[in-house]
Design a protein around this motif. Structure first.
Motif, PDB file in Angstrom:
ATOM      1  N   THR A   1       0.776  -1.218  -0.060  1.00 14.75           N
ATOM      2  CA  THR A   1       0.015   0.042  -0.035  1.00 14.75           C
ATOM      3  C   THR A   1       0.888   1.166   0.012  1.00 14.75           C
ATOM      4  O   THR A   1       0.753   2.173  -0.577  1.00 14.75           O
ATOM      5  CB  THR A   1      -0.961  -0.130   1.151  1.00 14.75           C
TER       6      THR A   1
ATOM      7  N   LEU B   1       1.008   4.294  -2.998  1.00  7.39           N
ATOM      8  CA  LEU B   1       0.706   5.497  -2.593  1.00  7.39           C
ATOM      9  C   LEU B   1       1.838   6.476  -3.167  1.00  7.39           C
ATOM     10  O   LEU B   1       1.604   7.601  -3.678  1.00  7.39           O
ATOM     11  CB  LEU B   1       0.437   5.820  -1.043  1.00  7.39           C
TER      12      LEU B   1
ATOM     13  N   PRO C   1       1.654   6.291  -7.908  1.00  7.82           N
ATOM     14  CA  PRO C   1       0.182   6.718  -8.280  1.00  7.82           C
ATOM     15  C   PRO C   1       0.003   5.939  -9.725  1.00  7.82           C
ATOM     16  O   PRO C   1      -1.185   5.398 -10.108  1.00  7.82           O
ATOM     17  CB  PRO C   1      -0.355   7.848  -8.341  1.00  7.82           C
TER      18      PRO C   1
ATOM     19  N   ARG D   1      -0.459   2.211  -9.017  1.00  6.42           N
ATOM     20  CA  ARG D   1      -1.300   1.978  -7.815  1.00  6.42           C
ATOM     21  C   ARG D   1      -2.033   0.837  -7.759  1.00  6.42           C
ATOM     22  O   ARG D   1      -2.126   0.059  -6.897  1.00  6.42           O
ATOM     23  CB  ARG D   1      -2.260   3.206  -7.451  1.00  6.42           C
TER      24      ARG D   1
ATOM     25  N   GLY E   1      -7.352   2.733  -1.066  1.00  2.53           N
ATOM     26  CA  GLY E   1      -6.319   3.141  -1.694  1.00  2.53           C
ATOM     27  C   GLY E   1      -6.620   4.494  -2.841  1.00  2.53           C
ATOM     28  O   GLY E   1      -5.903   5.280  -3.224  1.00  2.53           O
TER      29      GLY E   1
ATOM     30  N   VAL F   1      -3.058   2.930   4.856  1.00  2.00           N
ATOM     31  CA  VAL F   1      -3.001   4.486   4.435  1.00  2.00           C
ATOM     32  C   VAL F   1      -2.199   5.214   5.318  1.00  2.00           C
ATOM     33  O   VAL F   1      -2.002   6.670   4.843  1.00  2.00           O
ATOM     34  CB  VAL F   1      -4.065   4.754   3.776  1.00  2.00           C
TER      35      VAL F   1
ATOM     36  N   HIS G   1       3.558   4.777   6.932  1.00  2.00           N
ATOM     37  CA  HIS G   1       4.233   4.602   5.676  1.00  2.00           C
ATOM     38  C   HIS G   1       5.918   4.263   6.034  1.00  2.00           C
ATOM     39  O   HIS G   1       6.781   3.736   5.053  1.00  2.00           O
ATOM     40  CB  HIS G   1       4.566   5.832   4.983  1.00  2.00           C
TER      41      HIS G   1
ATOM     42  N   PRO H   1      -4.456   9.783  -1.715  1.00  2.00           N
ATOM     43  CA  PRO H   1      -5.533   9.454  -2.344  1.00  2.00           C
ATOM     44  C   PRO H   1      -6.559  10.466  -2.268  1.00  2.00           C
ATOM     45  O   PRO H   1      -6.736  10.957  -1.457  1.00  2.00           O
ATOM     46  CB  PRO H   1      -5.986   8.064  -1.694  1.00  2.00           C
TER      47      PRO H   1
END
Length: 263
Positions: A33, A37, A40, A43, A102, A165, A168, A253
Protein backbone atom coordinates in the motif's frame (compact mmCIF):
# COMPACT_ATOMS: atom_id res chain seq x y z
CA UNK A 1 -22.81 -37.30 21.77
CA UNK A 2 -20.92 -34.01 22.12
CA UNK A 3 -17.30 -34.46 21.05
CA UNK A 4 -14.19 -33.20 22.78
CA UNK A 5 -12.43 -30.69 20.52
CA UNK A 6 -8.73 -29.86 20.41
CA UNK A 7 -7.15 -26.73 18.90
CA UNK A 8 -3.54 -27.41 19.89
CA UNK A 9 -2.79 -30.97 18.80
CA UNK A 10 0.79 -29.93 18.00
CA UNK A 11 1.24 -27.68 21.01
CA UNK A 12 2.44 -24.15 20.31
CA UNK A 13 3.67 -25.00 16.79
CA UNK A 14 0.43 -24.33 14.94
CA UNK A 15 -0.60 -21.09 16.71
CA UNK A 16 2.91 -19.67 16.31
CA UNK A 17 3.04 -20.65 12.62
CA UNK A 18 -0.46 -19.23 12.11
CA UNK A 19 0.62 -15.98 13.80
CA UNK A 20 3.68 -15.82 11.53
CA UNK A 21 1.51 -16.15 8.41
CA UNK A 22 -0.91 -13.48 9.59
CA UNK A 23 1.97 -11.14 10.41
CA UNK A 24 3.74 -11.70 7.09
CA UNK A 25 0.51 -11.15 5.16
CA UNK A 26 -0.20 -7.92 7.05
CA UNK A 27 3.38 -6.68 6.56
CA UNK A 28 3.29 -7.32 2.83
CA UNK A 29 -0.10 -5.66 2.52
CA UNK A 30 1.12 -2.55 4.35
CA UNK A 31 4.31 -2.25 2.32
CA UNK A 32 2.47 -2.73 -0.96
CA UNK A 33 0.00 0.00 0.00
CA UNK A 34 2.89 2.36 0.75
CA UNK A 35 4.31 1.62 -2.70
CA UNK A 36 0.90 2.25 -4.30
CA UNK A 37 0.66 5.70 -2.69
CA UNK A 38 4.19 6.61 -3.70
CA UNK A 39 3.67 5.43 -7.29
CA UNK A 40 0.17 6.44 -8.38
CA UNK A 41 0.84 5.35 -11.98
CA UNK A 42 1.31 1.78 -10.66
CA UNK A 43 -1.19 2.03 -7.82
CA UNK A 44 -3.52 -0.71 -9.02
CA UNK A 45 -0.65 -3.21 -9.38
CA UNK A 46 0.67 -2.61 -5.88
CA UNK A 47 -2.79 -2.69 -4.32
CA UNK A 48 -3.54 -5.94 -6.14
CA UNK A 49 -0.31 -7.51 -4.88
CA UNK A 50 -1.00 -6.25 -1.36
CA UNK A 51 -4.55 -7.59 -1.44
CA UNK A 52 -3.48 -11.04 -2.60
CA UNK A 53 -0.68 -11.12 -0.02
CA UNK A 54 -2.86 -10.01 2.89
CA UNK A 55 -5.69 -12.34 1.83
CA UNK A 56 -3.33 -15.31 1.48
CA UNK A 57 -1.80 -14.52 4.87
CA UNK A 58 -5.20 -14.53 6.57
CA UNK A 59 -6.26 -17.72 4.79
CA UNK A 60 -2.99 -19.48 5.54
CA UNK A 61 -3.31 -18.42 9.19
CA UNK A 62 -6.74 -20.06 9.40
CA UNK A 63 -5.79 -23.37 7.83
CA UNK A 64 -2.43 -23.67 9.58
CA UNK A 65 -4.35 -23.21 12.83
CA UNK A 66 -6.75 -25.92 11.63
CA UNK A 67 -3.82 -28.34 11.30
CA UNK A 68 -3.83 -28.36 15.10
CA UNK A 69 -7.60 -28.90 15.26
CA UNK A 70 -8.92 -32.32 16.14
CA UNK A 71 -12.09 -34.08 17.23
CA UNK A 72 -11.81 -36.95 19.68
CA UNK A 73 -13.23 -40.11 18.14
CA UNK A 74 -13.77 -38.66 14.67
CA UNK A 75 -11.80 -38.05 11.49
CA UNK A 76 -11.88 -34.64 9.84
CA UNK A 77 -12.09 -34.28 6.09
CA UNK A 78 -12.35 -31.11 4.00
CA UNK A 79 -14.38 -30.31 0.92
CA UNK A 80 -11.83 -29.11 -1.65
CA UNK A 81 -14.14 -26.75 -3.54
CA UNK A 82 -15.36 -24.94 -0.43
CA UNK A 83 -11.81 -24.67 0.86
CA UNK A 84 -10.66 -23.02 -2.37
CA UNK A 85 -13.77 -20.83 -2.46
CA UNK A 86 -12.89 -19.51 1.00
CA UNK A 87 -9.50 -18.38 -0.38
CA UNK A 88 -11.11 -16.58 -3.31
CA UNK A 89 -13.65 -14.85 -1.06
CA UNK A 90 -11.11 -13.46 1.40
CA UNK A 91 -8.83 -12.17 -1.39
CA UNK A 92 -11.71 -10.48 -3.22
CA UNK A 93 -13.04 -8.81 -0.08
CA UNK A 94 -9.61 -7.69 1.10
CA UNK A 95 -9.00 -6.27 -2.39
CA UNK A 96 -12.30 -4.38 -2.28
CA UNK A 97 -11.34 -2.79 1.03
CA UNK A 98 -7.77 -1.97 0.03
CA UNK A 99 -8.72 -0.49 -3.34
CA UNK A 100 -11.42 1.59 -1.65
CA UNK A 101 -9.02 3.22 0.80
CA UNK A 102 -6.21 3.24 -1.76
CA UNK A 103 -8.22 5.41 -4.14
CA UNK A 104 -10.69 7.17 -1.84
CA UNK A 105 -8.44 7.91 1.14
CA UNK A 106 -8.89 7.49 4.88
CA UNK A 107 -12.03 9.45 5.66
CA UNK A 108 -14.13 7.87 8.44
CA UNK A 109 -16.90 6.86 6.04
CA UNK A 110 -14.43 5.24 3.64
CA UNK A 111 -12.56 3.40 6.39
CA UNK A 112 -15.72 2.07 8.04
CA UNK A 113 -17.21 0.98 4.71
CA UNK A 114 -13.99 -0.71 3.66
CA UNK A 115 -13.62 -2.28 7.11
CA UNK A 116 -17.11 -3.77 6.95
CA UNK A 117 -16.45 -5.21 3.48
CA UNK A 118 -13.09 -6.65 4.46
CA UNK A 119 -14.31 -7.89 7.84
CA UNK A 120 -17.25 -9.62 6.19
CA UNK A 121 -14.83 -11.31 3.83
CA UNK A 122 -12.70 -12.64 6.68
CA UNK A 123 -15.75 -13.88 8.58
CA UNK A 124 -17.17 -15.48 5.43
CA UNK A 125 -13.82 -17.14 4.76
CA UNK A 126 -13.84 -18.56 8.28
CA UNK A 127 -17.43 -19.76 7.85
CA UNK A 128 -16.72 -21.41 4.49
CA UNK A 129 -13.58 -23.00 5.89
CA UNK A 130 -15.53 -24.45 8.80
CA UNK A 131 -18.40 -25.51 6.54
CA UNK A 132 -15.85 -27.38 4.42
CA UNK A 133 -15.27 -29.71 7.39
CA UNK A 134 -16.81 -33.11 6.83
CA UNK A 135 -17.17 -35.13 10.00
CA UNK A 136 -19.48 -37.91 11.18
CA UNK A 137 -21.60 -35.48 13.13
CA UNK A 138 -23.10 -31.99 13.08
CA UNK A 139 -21.48 -28.62 13.79
CA UNK A 140 -23.14 -26.11 16.13
CA UNK A 141 -22.13 -22.56 17.08
CA UNK A 142 -22.67 -20.27 20.07
CA UNK A 143 -24.42 -17.24 18.60
CA UNK A 144 -23.06 -14.73 21.10
CA UNK A 145 -19.45 -15.73 20.42
CA UNK A 146 -20.07 -15.60 16.66
CA UNK A 147 -21.47 -12.05 16.94
CA UNK A 148 -18.55 -10.94 19.10
CA UNK A 149 -15.98 -12.39 16.70
CA UNK A 150 -17.81 -10.74 13.78
CA UNK A 151 -17.66 -7.29 15.39
CA UNK A 152 -14.07 -7.88 16.49
CA UNK A 153 -13.09 -8.81 12.93
CA UNK A 154 -14.61 -5.63 11.48
CA UNK A 155 -12.69 -3.55 14.03
CA UNK A 156 -9.46 -5.38 13.12
CA UNK A 157 -10.09 -4.92 9.40
CA UNK A 158 -10.78 -1.20 9.82
CA UNK A 159 -7.62 -0.75 11.89
CA UNK A 160 -5.58 -2.65 9.29
CA UNK A 161 -6.88 -0.48 6.47
CA UNK A 162 -6.21 2.69 8.46
CA UNK A 163 -2.65 1.49 9.07
CA UNK A 164 -2.25 0.70 5.37
CA UNK A 165 -2.85 4.32 4.32
CA UNK A 166 -1.46 6.05 7.41
CA UNK A 167 1.78 4.26 8.39
CA UNK A 168 4.51 4.56 5.81
CA UNK A 169 7.86 3.97 7.50
CA UNK A 170 9.34 0.49 7.61
CA UNK A 171 9.46 0.24 11.41
CA UNK A 172 5.93 1.53 11.95
CA UNK A 173 4.67 -1.01 9.41
CA UNK A 174 6.55 -3.83 11.14
CA UNK A 175 5.11 -2.84 14.53
CA UNK A 176 1.59 -2.62 13.12
CA UNK A 177 2.02 -6.01 11.43
CA UNK A 178 3.11 -7.68 14.67
CA UNK A 179 0.05 -6.28 16.46
CA UNK A 180 -2.22 -7.18 13.55
CA UNK A 181 -0.91 -10.75 13.59
CA UNK A 182 -1.92 -11.12 17.24
CA UNK A 183 -5.37 -9.67 16.53
CA UNK A 184 -6.09 -11.79 13.44
CA UNK A 185 -4.85 -15.02 15.02
CA UNK A 186 -6.73 -14.21 18.22
CA UNK A 187 -9.90 -13.69 16.19
CA UNK A 188 -9.56 -17.20 14.79
CA UNK A 189 -9.19 -18.87 18.18
CA UNK A 190 -11.99 -16.78 19.67
CA UNK A 191 -14.23 -17.92 16.83
CA UNK A 192 -13.27 -21.55 17.42
CA UNK A 193 -14.56 -21.38 20.99
CA UNK A 194 -18.06 -21.01 19.52
CA UNK A 195 -17.92 -24.49 17.96
CA UNK A 196 -19.35 -27.72 19.33
CA UNK A 197 -19.68 -30.97 17.40
CA UNK A 198 -22.23 -33.69 18.05
CA UNK A 199 -21.01 -37.02 16.74
CA UNK A 200 -23.13 -39.65 15.04
CA UNK A 201 -20.33 -42.17 14.44
CA UNK A 202 -16.65 -42.93 15.04
CA UNK A 203 -13.79 -43.22 12.55
CA UNK A 204 -10.32 -44.67 12.59
CA UNK A 205 -7.02 -42.91 13.17
CA UNK A 206 -5.87 -43.81 9.63
CA UNK A 207 -8.75 -41.80 8.16
CA UNK A 208 -7.87 -38.83 10.34
CA UNK A 209 -4.27 -38.64 9.14
CA UNK A 210 -5.38 -37.77 5.58
CA UNK A 211 -6.48 -34.36 6.88
CA UNK A 212 -2.89 -33.17 7.36
CA UNK A 213 -1.84 -34.11 3.83
CA UNK A 214 -4.81 -32.30 2.30
CA UNK A 215 -4.12 -29.09 4.23
CA UNK A 216 -0.44 -29.16 3.28
CA UNK A 217 -1.36 -29.36 -0.41
CA UNK A 218 -3.91 -26.55 -0.06
CA UNK A 219 -1.41 -24.32 1.77
CA UNK A 220 1.35 -24.76 -0.82
CA UNK A 221 -0.13 -22.23 -3.28
CA UNK A 222 -0.73 -19.33 -0.84
CA UNK A 223 2.67 -19.89 0.79
CA UNK A 224 4.31 -19.66 -2.63
CA UNK A 225 2.41 -16.43 -3.33
CA UNK A 226 3.67 -14.94 -0.05
CA UNK A 227 7.24 -15.95 -0.93
CA UNK A 228 7.00 -14.34 -4.37
CA UNK A 229 5.46 -11.16 -2.93
CA UNK A 230 8.22 -10.97 -0.31
CA UNK A 231 10.85 -11.29 -3.03
CA UNK A 232 9.25 -8.55 -5.14
CA UNK A 233 9.09 -6.14 -2.21
CA UNK A 234 12.58 -6.93 -0.92
CA UNK A 235 14.13 -6.17 -4.31
CA UNK A 236 11.99 -3.13 -4.99
CA UNK A 237 14.15 0.02 -5.35
CA UNK A 238 12.36 1.82 -2.50
CA UNK A 239 13.20 -1.02 -0.13
CA UNK A 240 16.81 -1.08 -1.23
CA UNK A 241 17.36 2.69 -0.83
CA UNK A 242 15.21 2.96 2.29
CA UNK A 243 12.11 4.94 3.22
CA UNK A 244 13.78 7.56 5.34
CA UNK A 245 13.97 10.48 2.88
CA UNK A 246 11.87 13.20 4.56
CA UNK A 247 11.61 15.21 1.34
CA UNK A 248 9.68 12.52 -0.49
CA UNK A 249 5.93 12.76 -0.22
CA UNK A 250 3.28 10.22 -0.94
CA UNK A 251 0.52 11.45 -3.25
CA UNK A 252 -2.65 11.48 -1.20
CA UNK A 253 -5.55 9.33 -2.38
CA UNK A 254 -8.63 11.32 -3.27
CA UNK A 255 -10.55 12.23 -0.15
CA UNK A 256 -7.62 11.92 2.26
CA UNK A 257 -6.85 15.63 2.44
CA UNK A 258 -3.07 16.12 2.18
CA UNK A 259 -0.06 14.23 1.00
CA UNK A 260 1.67 12.00 3.53
CA UNK A 261 5.41 12.60 4.04
CA UNK A 262 7.52 9.49 4.50
CA UNK A 263 9.46 9.53 7.72
Amino acid sequence: MTATLYNFNYGAVTPLAAYLMATVGAALGLRCTTRSLRRPHHRARWLALGSVSFGCGIWAMHFIAMVGFGVEGAAIRYDRDQTLLSLVVVIVCVAAGMFLVGYRGRSPVTLVSAGIITGNGVVTMHGLGMNAIKVDGSLHYDGSVVIFSFVFTIVIATAALWAAVSLHTLWSSITASLIMGVAVTGMHYIGMTALTIRLTGRTTIDEATSNLGFLMVMLAGPLLVLLIATTIIMFDPDMLIGDEDPDRELPAPRGSGTAHPVR
